[in-house]
Scaffold this motif. Sequence first.
Motif, short mmCIF file in Angstrom:
data_model
loop_
_atom_site.label_atom_id
_atom_site.label_comp_id
_atom_site.label_asym_id
_atom_site.label_seq_id
_atom_site.Cartn_x
_atom_site.Cartn_y
_atom_site.Cartn_z
N TYR A 59 54.91 24.75 79.92
CA TYR A 59 55.88 25.80 80.29
C TYR A 59 57.02 25.25 81.15
CZ TYR A 59 52.90 29.54 78.54
OH TYR A 59 52.18 30.38 77.74
N GLY A 60 56.73 24.24 81.97
CA GLY A 60 57.77 23.66 82.83
C GLY A 60 57.97 24.38 84.13
N ASP A 61 57.12 25.37 84.46
CA ASP A 61 57.28 26.07 85.73
C ASP A 61 56.84 25.22 86.91
OD1 ASP A 61 54.75 26.18 84.71
OD2 ASP A 61 54.31 28.23 85.34
N TYR A 62 55.91 24.29 86.66
CA TYR A 62 55.50 23.32 87.68
C TYR A 62 55.65 21.92 87.09
CZ TYR A 62 53.47 27.18 90.33
OH TYR A 62 53.28 28.34 91.04
N VAL A 63 56.36 21.03 87.84
CA VAL A 63 56.64 19.69 87.33
C VAL A 63 56.37 18.66 88.43
CG1 VAL A 63 58.37 18.15 86.35
CG2 VAL A 63 58.42 20.59 85.81
N PRO A 64 55.57 17.63 88.15
CA PRO A 64 55.38 16.57 89.16
C PRO A 64 56.66 15.76 89.31
CG PRO A 64 54.29 15.97 87.12
CD PRO A 64 54.77 17.38 86.95
N LEU A 65 56.97 15.39 90.57
CA LEU A 65 58.22 14.66 90.85
C LEU A 65 57.96 13.22 91.25
CD1 LEU A 65 60.09 17.46 92.84
CD2 LEU A 65 60.27 16.91 90.40
N SER A 66 56.82 12.94 91.83
CA SER A 66 56.54 11.58 92.29
C SER A 66 56.00 10.72 91.14
CB SER A 66 55.51 11.62 93.43
OG SER A 66 54.26 12.08 92.94
N THR A 67 56.03 9.42 91.36
CA THR A 67 55.51 8.50 90.34
C THR A 67 54.01 8.72 90.14
OG1 THR A 67 57.16 6.84 90.95
CG2 THR A 67 55.25 6.07 89.69
N GLY A 68 53.30 8.90 91.22
CA GLY A 68 51.86 9.14 91.12
C GLY A 68 51.56 10.43 90.37
N GLY A 69 52.37 11.47 90.62
CA GLY A 69 52.17 12.73 89.93
C GLY A 69 52.44 12.61 88.45
N LYS A 70 53.49 11.85 88.10
CA LYS A 70 53.83 11.67 86.69
C LYS A 70 52.75 10.86 85.96
CE LYS A 70 58.82 12.02 87.40
NZ LYS A 70 60.13 11.34 87.38
N LEU A 71 52.21 9.84 86.64
CA LEU A 71 51.12 9.06 86.03
C LEU A 71 49.88 9.94 85.82
CD1 LEU A 71 51.41 5.67 87.99
CD2 LEU A 71 51.89 6.07 85.56
#
Length: 332
Positions: A59-71
Amino acid sequence: MQSLIRVYFRMPLFLRLLGTVLLLMILFGFIIHTLEPDSFPTIFDGIWWAFVTGSTVGYGDYVPLSTGGKLTGIILILMGGGLVTFYMATLSASTVKHGQALSRGEIAFRGTDHVILVGWNERTRQLIDMILHQKDQEKIVLIDSTMNEMYERLSLVHFVKGDASNEETLEMANAKHARLAVITADPSKKEQQSDQSVIHQIVALKGHHPQLFIIAEILTERQKINAQRAGADTVIRSNDFMSSLFYHELYRNDPVQPFQLLLDLLISRQFHEEVIDHALIGKPFITVLADYLKDGSLIIGLRNEQDVTFKLDQDTTLKEGDRLIFLSQLRT
C-alpha cells in the motif's frame, strides 16, 4: 517445549503454515518497529507493514527509510512472499481435495436429527427429489456401496460410501444422532438375497441406535416377520404395492400409464385412508373397486383391526370398520 513442537507437527499442514506466517509477520513487525520507531510508531504498525509487504500488496502507507529497514523489507519479501503464496496454494488444494472426498463419500457427517437413506436406486432418487422440494428441507444422508461419486445436482445430500451393515459406515453417517432411516431393497440382487441384506442392515442400525425409527422395504412375504423381529418399525412390501397397481390398471376402461400415474399421485401427496361407505359393507371387493373407480380413486390396500394388506382379492367381503387405502382425492 518438546510437547509444543509435537503438537505443532501433528496439526494439519494448512494450520501449521498459517501459524508460521503469523509468527513471521509478528517477528518482522517487531524488528521494523525496533529499527525505525519514528516511521513505525507502534508494533501493530510494524505488523501491518509486514503483512502488506509480505503479501506483495504494497500500500505504501508505511515505508522503511533506513538501510537496515530496507534490508529487512527485502528479506521479508523473499521469505514472506513465498511463504504466503505457498500457504494460499496449499489452502486451495486442501479445499479442492475436501470437495472431491465429499463427493466420493469419504467425509463423515457431523449434523444431527437427519434422515438416512440406504441404497441408491430410482425409488431413493424420487424420494430425495420430493424431500428437497419441501419448504422445510430435511438433512439427508445417503449410504450406498455401489455409487462412486455423488451427482452434483444432489449437492444438498451428504453421501457416505459403504455398507450400512458395517459399524464404520454408520459412524460416518452419524447414525446415533439420526431421526429416521429408510432402507430400500437392492434391485440388482435376487429377492431372497435382497431381503436378507435389508434385515442385516436393520439389525446393524438398531444395534447402533436402538431408538432409531426404521422404515424397511421387503420383497417377499416370508421375510416380513423377520424384518419386524429385527427391529423395523414399518415394513413396506413393494411387490404387493406394484401388484395392486397392475391389478387396478387391468380393470380400468381408459388406458393410463401406471408408473406415471403413481409418480404424479405421490408427488401431489394424494395418499389417503377412508372408512368404506355403509352401503358397501358386505359387498365383494370388486364391487367396491368399480364404485371408487367411477371417481378416479386408485385403491391400493385394505386396513382392518388386525392388519394392513395390499393383497386385494376380488371376492373379499368388506366388513364394518374396514378402511380403504388409496391414491386419489377424498370422495365427497
